[in-house]
Scaffold this motif. Structure first.
Motif, PDB file in Angstrom:
ATOM      1  N   ALA A 148       5.201 -16.629   2.345  1.00 40.30           N
ATOM      2  CA  ALA A 148       6.157 -17.077   2.328  1.00 40.30           C
ATOM      3  C   ALA A 148       6.517 -16.467   4.081  1.00 40.30           C
ATOM      4  O   ALA A 148       7.332 -16.426   4.112  1.00 40.30           O
ATOM      5  N   GLY A 149       6.477 -16.102   4.535  1.00 35.86           N
ATOM      6  CA  GLY A 149       6.648 -14.543   5.462  1.00 35.86           C
ATOM      7  C   GLY A 149       7.835 -14.616   5.376  1.00 35.86           C
ATOM      8  O   GLY A 149       9.131 -14.561   6.287  1.00 35.86           O
ATOM      9  N   MET A 150       8.516 -13.860   4.644  1.00 33.10           N
ATOM     10  CA  MET A 150       9.470 -13.676   4.072  1.00 33.10           C
ATOM     11  C   MET A 150       9.793 -11.895   4.099  1.00 33.10           C
ATOM     12  O   MET A 150      10.543 -11.929   4.718  1.00 33.10           O
ATOM     13  N   ILE A 182      14.629  -8.558   7.845  1.00 30.49           N
ATOM     14  CA  ILE A 182      15.552  -7.607   6.468  1.00 30.49           C
ATOM     15  C   ILE A 182      13.413  -8.026   5.823  1.00 30.49           C
ATOM     16  O   ILE A 182      13.082  -8.688   5.595  1.00 30.49           O
ATOM     17  N   THR A 183      13.589  -6.951   4.619  1.00 28.74           N
ATOM     18  CA  THR A 183      12.801  -6.498   4.263  1.00 28.74           C
ATOM     19  C   THR A 183      12.070  -7.185   3.236  1.00 28.74           C
ATOM     20  O   THR A 183      13.016  -7.386   2.104  1.00 28.74           O
ATOM     21  N   LEU A 184      10.953  -7.079   2.842  1.00 23.76           N
ATOM     22  CA  LEU A 184      10.504  -7.797   1.397  1.00 23.76           C
ATOM     23  C   LEU A 184      10.977  -6.704  -0.252  1.00 23.76           C
ATOM     24  O   LEU A 184      11.196  -7.473  -1.277  1.00 23.76           O
ATOM     25  N   GLY A 185      10.908  -5.559  -0.014  1.00 24.32           N
ATOM     26  CA  GLY A 185      11.574  -4.694  -0.852  1.00 24.32           C
ATOM     27  C   GLY A 185      13.285  -5.488  -0.830  1.00 24.32           C
ATOM     28  O   GLY A 185      13.582  -5.134  -2.406  1.00 24.32           O
ATOM     29  N   ASP A 186      14.183  -5.439   0.024  1.00 26.93           N
ATOM     30  CA  ASP A 186      15.113  -5.838  -0.022  1.00 26.93           C
ATOM     31  C   ASP A 186      15.763  -7.641  -1.200  1.00 26.93           C
ATOM     32  O   ASP A 186      16.342  -7.582  -1.397  1.00 26.93           O
ATOM     33  N   TRP A 187      14.766  -8.272  -0.764  1.00 26.84           N
ATOM     34  CA  TRP A 187      14.230  -9.507  -1.013  1.00 26.84           C
ATOM     35  C   TRP A 187      13.972  -9.582  -2.868  1.00 26.84           C
ATOM     36  O   TRP A 187      14.850 -10.180  -3.365  1.00 26.84           O
ATOM     37  N   ILE A 220       9.883 -30.156 -22.382  1.00 24.57           N
ATOM     38  CA  ILE A 220      10.664 -28.454 -22.613  1.00 24.57           C
ATOM     39  C   ILE A 220       9.752 -28.448 -22.031  1.00 24.57           C
ATOM     40  O   ILE A 220      10.408 -27.022 -21.213  1.00 24.57           O
ATOM     41  N   SER A 221       8.366 -28.051 -21.536  1.00 22.79           N
ATOM     42  CA  SER A 221       7.599 -27.088 -20.809  1.00 22.79           C
ATOM     43  C   SER A 221       7.900 -27.032 -19.468  1.00 22.79           C
ATOM     44  O   SER A 221       8.264 -26.363 -18.262  1.00 22.79           O
ATOM     45  N   VAL A 222       8.659 -28.372 -18.685  1.00 19.08           N
ATOM     46  CA  VAL A 222       9.551 -28.564 -17.463  1.00 19.08           C
ATOM     47  C   VAL A 222      10.177 -28.074 -17.335  1.00 19.08           C
ATOM     48  O   VAL A 222      10.747 -27.364 -16.359  1.00 19.08           O
ATOM     49  N   ASN A 223      11.387 -27.572 -18.633  1.00 21.54           N
ATOM     50  CA  ASN A 223      12.029 -27.814 -18.481  1.00 21.54           C
ATOM     51  C   ASN A 223      12.335 -26.702 -18.268  1.00 21.54           C
ATOM     52  O   ASN A 223      13.673 -25.655 -18.638  1.00 21.54           O
ATOM     53  N   GLU A 224      11.611 -25.730 -18.598  1.00 16.88           N
ATOM     54  CA  GLU A 224      11.888 -23.628 -18.890  1.00 16.88           C
ATOM     55  C   GLU A 224      11.989 -23.004 -17.877  1.00 16.88           C
ATOM     56  O   GLU A 224      11.491 -23.576 -16.636  1.00 16.88           O
ATOM     57  N   ALA A 225      12.456 -21.941 -17.589  1.00 12.47           N
ATOM     58  CA  ALA A 225      12.431 -21.255 -16.617  1.00 12.47           C
ATOM     59  C   ALA A 225      10.968 -20.778 -16.381  1.00 12.47           C
ATOM     60  O   ALA A 225      10.078 -20.108 -17.732  1.00 12.47           O
ATOM     61  N   LYS A 226      11.149 -19.896 -15.174  1.00 12.23           N
ATOM     62  CA  LYS A 226       9.971 -19.058 -14.950  1.00 12.23           C
ATOM     63  C   LYS A 226      10.231 -17.634 -14.069  1.00 12.23           C
ATOM     64  O   LYS A 226      11.691 -17.642 -13.947  1.00 12.23           O
ATOM     65  N   VAL A 227       9.648 -16.824 -15.114  1.00  8.92           N
ATOM     66  CA  VAL A 227      10.407 -15.746 -15.147  1.00  8.92           C
ATOM     67  C   VAL A 227       9.051 -14.745 -14.040  1.00  8.92           C
ATOM     68  O   VAL A 227       8.475 -14.279 -14.912  1.00  8.92           O
ATOM     69  N   PHE A 228       9.465 -14.723 -13.713  1.00 11.37           N
ATOM     70  CA  PHE A 228       8.367 -13.595 -12.506  1.00 11.37           C
ATOM     71  C   PHE A 228       8.326 -12.475 -12.820  1.00 11.37           C
ATOM     72  O   PHE A 228       9.549 -11.865 -12.938  1.00 11.37           O
ATOM     73  N   GLN A 229       7.330 -11.956 -12.478  1.00 11.75           N
ATOM     74  CA  GLN A 229       6.913 -10.554 -12.995  1.00 11.75           C
ATOM     75  C   GLN A 229       7.462  -9.756 -10.996  1.00 11.75           C
ATOM     76  O   GLN A 229       6.419 -10.458 -10.142  1.00 11.75           O
ATOM     77  N   ARG A 230       7.877  -8.721 -11.214  1.00 10.75           N
ATOM     78  CA  ARG A 230       8.183  -8.106  -9.512  1.00 10.75           C
ATOM     79  C   ARG A 230       6.687  -8.288  -8.547  1.00 10.75           C
ATOM     80  O   ARG A 230       7.052  -8.697  -7.421  1.00 10.75           O
ATOM     81  N   CYS A 231       5.653  -7.782  -8.800  1.00 10.79           N
ATOM     82  CA  CYS A 231       4.792  -8.407  -7.798  1.00 10.79           C
ATOM     83  C   CYS A 231       3.832  -9.228  -7.799  1.00 10.79           C
ATOM     84  O   CYS A 231       3.786  -9.716  -6.411  1.00 10.79           O
ATOM     85  N   GLU A 232       4.122 -10.133  -8.907  1.00 16.68           N
ATOM     86  CA  GLU A 232       3.877 -11.778  -8.647  1.00 16.68           C
ATOM     87  C   GLU A 232       4.298 -12.632  -7.446  1.00 16.68           C
ATOM     88  O   GLU A 232       4.530 -13.069  -6.141  1.00 16.68           O
ATOM     89  N   LEU A 233       6.008 -11.958  -7.988  1.00 14.02           N
ATOM     90  CA  LEU A 233       7.729 -12.855  -6.802  1.00 14.02           C
ATOM     91  C   LEU A 233       6.949 -11.918  -5.731  1.00 14.02           C
ATOM     92  O   LEU A 233       6.738 -12.441  -4.556  1.00 14.02           O
ATOM     93  N   ALA A 234       6.322 -10.867  -4.853  1.00 15.94           N
ATOM     94  CA  ALA A 234       6.217  -9.601  -3.830  1.00 15.94           C
ATOM     95  C   ALA A 234       5.363 -10.682  -2.749  1.00 15.94           C
ATOM     96  O   ALA A 234       6.012 -10.926  -2.203  1.00 15.94           O
ATOM     97  N   LYS A 235       4.267 -11.458  -4.073  1.00 16.15           N
ATOM     98  CA  LYS A 235       3.072 -11.700  -3.099  1.00 16.15           C
ATOM     99  C   LYS A 235       3.357 -13.060  -2.623  1.00 16.15           C
ATOM    100  O   LYS A 235       3.014 -13.528  -1.286  1.00 16.15           O
ATOM    101  N   LEU A 236       4.088 -13.990  -3.785  1.00 12.46           N
ATOM    102  CA  LEU A 236       4.733 -15.116  -2.650  1.00 12.46           C
ATOM    103  C   LEU A 236       5.231 -15.483  -1.870  1.00 12.46           C
ATOM    104  O   LEU A 236       5.630 -15.986  -0.909  1.00 12.46           O
ATOM    105  N   LEU A 237       6.818 -13.883  -1.272  1.00 16.48           N
ATOM    106  CA  LEU A 237       7.705 -14.217  -0.790  1.00 16.48           C
ATOM    107  C   LEU A 237       6.594 -13.486   0.434  1.00 16.48           C
ATOM    108  O   LEU A 237       7.234 -13.972   1.769  1.00 16.48           O
ATOM    109  N   LYS A 238       5.783 -12.861   0.580  1.00 24.00           N
ATOM    110  CA  LYS A 238       4.965 -12.246   2.000  1.00 24.00           C
ATOM    111  C   LYS A 238       4.368 -14.012   1.989  1.00 24.00           C
ATOM    112  O   LYS A 238       4.560 -13.270   3.227  1.00 24.00           O
TER     113      LYS A 238
END
Length: 135
Positions: free
Chosen positions: A34-36, A42-47, A14-32
């Motif tokens: 990853a070189g996004m 395209i800016t990080l804000g646009d992503w 069940i836990s493997v199948n659950e969605a990950k819902v990111f917090q905005r800052c958490e996702l921004a850090k991951l995307l940054k």
């Protein structure tokens, strides 16, 4: 397998199948990381804006069906008509992934596909019009 082991296995599945819902800052850090930020201009804000409006930061988001016959998968809402194969045995498209790969909490393959989409001449419009998967 004993009862406790079966219950533990059930909760793991069940836990493997659950969605990950990111917090905005958490996702921004991951995307940054990853070189996004500024990837293909395209800016990080646009992503961040794209992922908020496309999936509400939810990796399990499923959109469509769309007028093009496809559906949209995951955090970035990657289109099955142009970018991913819906099921095993179907030919791969632009990103050479199964669409279900984009609906888990590992967004590494999502980012790799999005980078491919962003390199196209239409860039962010790849989410609005026919993507150029025939490269």
């Amino acid at each position: 397998m004993n009862y406790q082991g079966l219950v533990a296995l059930l909760f793991l599945l069940i836990s493997v199948n659950e969605a990950k819902v990111f917090q905005r800052c958490e996702l921004a850090k991951l995307l940054k990381k990853a070189g996004m930020d500024r990837y293909s201009g395209i800016t990080l804000g646009d992503w961040i804006c794209l992922t908020f409006y496309e999936s509400n930061f939810n990796t399990k988001s499923l959109g469509g069906p769309n007028p093009d016959g496809g559906r949209n998968y995951g955090l970035f809402q990657i289109n099955s008509r142009w970018w991913c194969a819906i099921k095993k045995g179907k030919p791969f498209l632009g990103c050479e992934n199964y669409c279900g790969d984009f609906m888990d909490d590992d967004i590494g393959d999502d980012i790799a596909c999005v980078k491919r989409i962003a390199r196209k001449p239409v860039r962010m419009e790849g989410w609005l019009i026919k993507a150029w998967a025939e490269e």
